[in-house]
Design a protein around this motif. Sequence first.
Motif, PDB file in Angstrom:
ATOM      1  N   ALA A  62      49.216 -14.908   3.555  1.00 61.52           N
ATOM      2  CA  ALA A  62      48.533 -16.169   3.468  1.00 61.52           C
ATOM      3  C   ALA A  62      49.364 -17.404   4.366  1.00 61.52           C
ATOM      4  O   ALA A  62      48.705 -17.962   5.233  1.00 61.52           O
ATOM      5  CB  ALA A  62      48.118 -16.621   2.268  1.00 61.52           C
ATOM      6  N   VAL A  63      50.526 -17.448   4.148  1.00 60.60           N
ATOM      7  CA  VAL A  63      51.536 -18.366   4.947  1.00 60.60           C
ATOM      8  C   VAL A  63      51.194 -18.268   6.271  1.00 60.60           C
ATOM      9  O   VAL A  63      51.320 -19.336   7.073  1.00 60.60           O
ATOM     10  CB  VAL A  63      53.013 -18.339   4.366  1.00 60.60           C
ATOM     11  CG1 VAL A  63      53.755 -19.244   5.113  1.00 60.60           C
ATOM     12  CG2 VAL A  63      53.060 -18.505   3.025  1.00 60.60           C
TER      13      VAL A  63
ATOM     14  N   GLN B  23      42.411 -18.264  -5.021  1.00 58.15           N
ATOM     15  CA  GLN B  23      42.335 -18.707  -6.720  1.00 58.15           C
ATOM     16  C   GLN B  23      42.105 -17.585  -7.563  1.00 58.15           C
ATOM     17  O   GLN B  23      42.564 -17.518  -8.530  1.00 58.15           O
ATOM     18  CB  GLN B  23      41.177 -19.797  -6.650  1.00 58.15           C
ATOM     19  CG  GLN B  23      41.644 -21.032  -6.099  1.00 58.15           C
ATOM     20  CD  GLN B  23      40.629 -21.996  -5.847  1.00 58.15           C
ATOM     21  OE1 GLN B  23      39.078 -21.681  -5.983  1.00 58.15           O
ATOM     22  NE2 GLN B  23      40.713 -23.352  -5.948  1.00 58.15           N
ATOM     23  N   LEU B  24      40.878 -16.708  -6.948  1.00 55.31           N
ATOM     24  CA  LEU B  24      40.816 -15.516  -7.906  1.00 55.31           C
ATOM     25  C   LEU B  24      42.016 -14.466  -8.025  1.00 55.31           C
ATOM     26  O   LEU B  24      42.195 -13.974  -9.122  1.00 55.31           O
ATOM     27  CB  LEU B  24      39.712 -14.697  -7.186  1.00 55.31           C
ATOM     28  CG  LEU B  24      39.245 -13.329  -7.742  1.00 55.31           C
ATOM     29  CD1 LEU B  24      38.652 -13.528  -9.186  1.00 55.31           C
ATOM     30  CD2 LEU B  24      38.048 -12.812  -6.812  1.00 55.31           C
ATOM     31  N   LEU B  25      42.733 -14.506  -7.040  1.00 57.04           N
ATOM     32  CA  LEU B  25      43.742 -13.654  -7.118  1.00 57.04           C
ATOM     33  C   LEU B  25      44.687 -14.119  -8.138  1.00 57.04           C
ATOM     34  O   LEU B  25      45.517 -13.443  -9.100  1.00 57.04           O
ATOM     35  CB  LEU B  25      44.608 -13.210  -5.597  1.00 57.04           C
ATOM     36  CG  LEU B  25      43.751 -12.444  -4.730  1.00 57.04           C
ATOM     37  CD1 LEU B  25      44.400 -12.687  -3.366  1.00 57.04           C
ATOM     38  CD2 LEU B  25      43.980 -11.050  -5.152  1.00 57.04           C
ATOM     39  N   ARG B  26      45.028 -15.395  -8.221  1.00 57.09           N
ATOM     40  CA  ARG B  26      46.001 -15.996  -9.039  1.00 57.09           C
ATOM     41  C   ARG B  26      45.426 -15.903 -10.323  1.00 57.09           C
ATOM     42  O   ARG B  26      46.064 -15.473 -11.622  1.00 57.09           O
ATOM     43  CB  ARG B  26      45.937 -17.586  -9.019  1.00 57.09           C
ATOM     44  CG  ARG B  26      47.293 -18.300  -9.569  1.00 57.09           C
ATOM     45  CD  ARG B  26      47.363 -19.798  -9.277  1.00 57.09           C
ATOM     46  NE  ARG B  26      46.028 -20.358  -9.572  1.00 57.09           N
ATOM     47  CZ  ARG B  26      45.907 -21.804  -9.271  1.00 57.09           C
ATOM     48  NH1 ARG B  26      47.133 -22.484  -9.166  1.00 57.09           N
ATOM     49  NH2 ARG B  26      44.657 -22.446  -9.586  1.00 57.09           N
ATOM     50  N   SER B  27      44.241 -16.124 -10.556  1.00 54.53           N
ATOM     51  CA  SER B  27      43.539 -15.848 -11.969  1.00 54.53           C
ATOM     52  C   SER B  27      43.822 -14.252 -12.477  1.00 54.53           C
ATOM     53  O   SER B  27      43.709 -14.115 -13.643  1.00 54.53           O
ATOM     54  CB  SER B  27      42.241 -16.237 -12.009  1.00 54.53           C
ATOM     55  OG  SER B  27      41.298 -15.177 -11.410  1.00 54.53           O
TER      56      SER B  27
ATOM     57  N   PRO C 149      52.251 -21.302  -4.691  1.00 62.91           N
ATOM     58  CA  PRO C 149      51.716 -22.716  -5.085  1.00 62.91           C
ATOM     59  C   PRO C 149      51.544 -23.675  -3.662  1.00 62.91           C
ATOM     60  O   PRO C 149      50.282 -24.441  -3.696  1.00 62.91           O
ATOM     61  CB  PRO C 149      52.709 -23.289  -6.042  1.00 62.91           C
ATOM     62  CG  PRO C 149      53.201 -22.201  -6.848  1.00 62.91           C
ATOM     63  CD  PRO C 149      53.331 -21.195  -5.738  1.00 62.91           C
ATOM     64  N   PRO C 150      52.355 -23.775  -2.906  1.00 69.58           N
ATOM     65  CA  PRO C 150      52.305 -24.606  -1.908  1.00 69.58           C
ATOM     66  C   PRO C 150      50.828 -24.356  -0.841  1.00 69.58           C
ATOM     67  O   PRO C 150      50.582 -25.124  -0.320  1.00 69.58           O
ATOM     68  CB  PRO C 150      53.584 -24.560  -0.895  1.00 69.58           C
ATOM     69  CG  PRO C 150      54.579 -24.077  -2.035  1.00 69.58           C
ATOM     70  CD  PRO C 150      53.894 -23.317  -2.995  1.00 69.58           C
TER      71      PRO C 150
ATOM     72  N   ALA D   4      47.980 -27.104  -0.251  1.00 70.56           N
ATOM     73  CA  ALA D   4      47.919 -27.581   1.172  1.00 70.56           C
ATOM     74  C   ALA D   4      46.374 -27.168   1.409  1.00 70.56           C
ATOM     75  O   ALA D   4      45.573 -28.165   1.943  1.00 70.56           O
ATOM     76  CB  ALA D   4      48.720 -26.654   2.064  1.00 70.56           C
ATOM     77  N   ALA D   5      45.763 -26.029   1.037  1.00 73.47           N
ATOM     78  CA  ALA D   5      44.433 -25.897   1.227  1.00 73.47           C
ATOM     79  C   ALA D   5      43.533 -26.717   0.446  1.00 73.47           C
ATOM     80  O   ALA D   5      42.739 -27.216   1.002  1.00 73.47           O
ATOM     81  CB  ALA D   5      44.162 -24.300   0.835  1.00 73.47           C
ATOM     82  N   GLY D   6      44.064 -26.857  -0.593  1.00 71.44           N
ATOM     83  CA  GLY D   6      43.098 -27.944  -1.404  1.00 71.44           C
ATOM     84  C   GLY D   6      43.144 -29.566  -1.048  1.00 71.44           C
ATOM     85  O   GLY D   6      42.087 -29.843  -1.023  1.00 71.44           O
TER      86      GLY D   6
END
Length: 231
Positions: A1-2, A44-48, A55-56, A60-62
């Motif tokens: 993702a980065v 967000q789904l992957l994190r859940s 987190p960064p 940044a996306a948020g």
Amino acid sequence: AVVFQRPDGSFRYFADGAGHGGGDDEDAAIAYLPLTAYSLRALQLLRSLGHPVPPPVLEAAGEHMDEQISDLTGLWLESDDDEAGDATAKRAANTAGPDDLTRAALALGSGIQADADTLDVLWAAWPRLPTAGRLALTRALAGASDARAGQAVDRLLKTASRRGDARRLVPDADDGADGGRWMHSDLSAQCELIAVLRAHPALGDAALRRSLVSGLTDLYAGGAAAVDTFT
């Protein structure tokens, strides 16, 4: 993702910035917005689910999504304090540009905190939103437990075609010309509504969800001249 995240927090389609939307100019920022909204929801789904997501990257996306509603917030703050809330929302909805409205809807649909004023403006602007924006707003309303989410689903289904128990969303007249710009297709729209109903069962019973799933087979019945990459 980065690797795919741009300095402003949005996501590009290719690591080198080439391809859809060009490089790092303002036009590219608009072109990358639908992908950023989609990516943020996916991360967000992957994190859940317990997967490690930096987190960064999410922050940044948020923040980038938050910036998409700033124009609407500005129109609201510039309004007459003596004007009724509904009238203010309608005036802001009529004053804002169609791109600003769609960008704000996609931002709220990505899962960021939805403020009441922006929801009011976008609800008043429903007729001016493309299908992609209407679906994103429906998701945002449902996520905010806003009673208008049910009305939004009803509006989407009002023009749906039926064949037996199967339902198929009928695309808006403007979607064909502008759908690709918002990473939208007939199939993605149908699947998005199904996903919203599955995430928020109170908005529709199992029979409604089954009818939409059955309607997927009707989307390209008889063949199609072309199928876009978003499908």
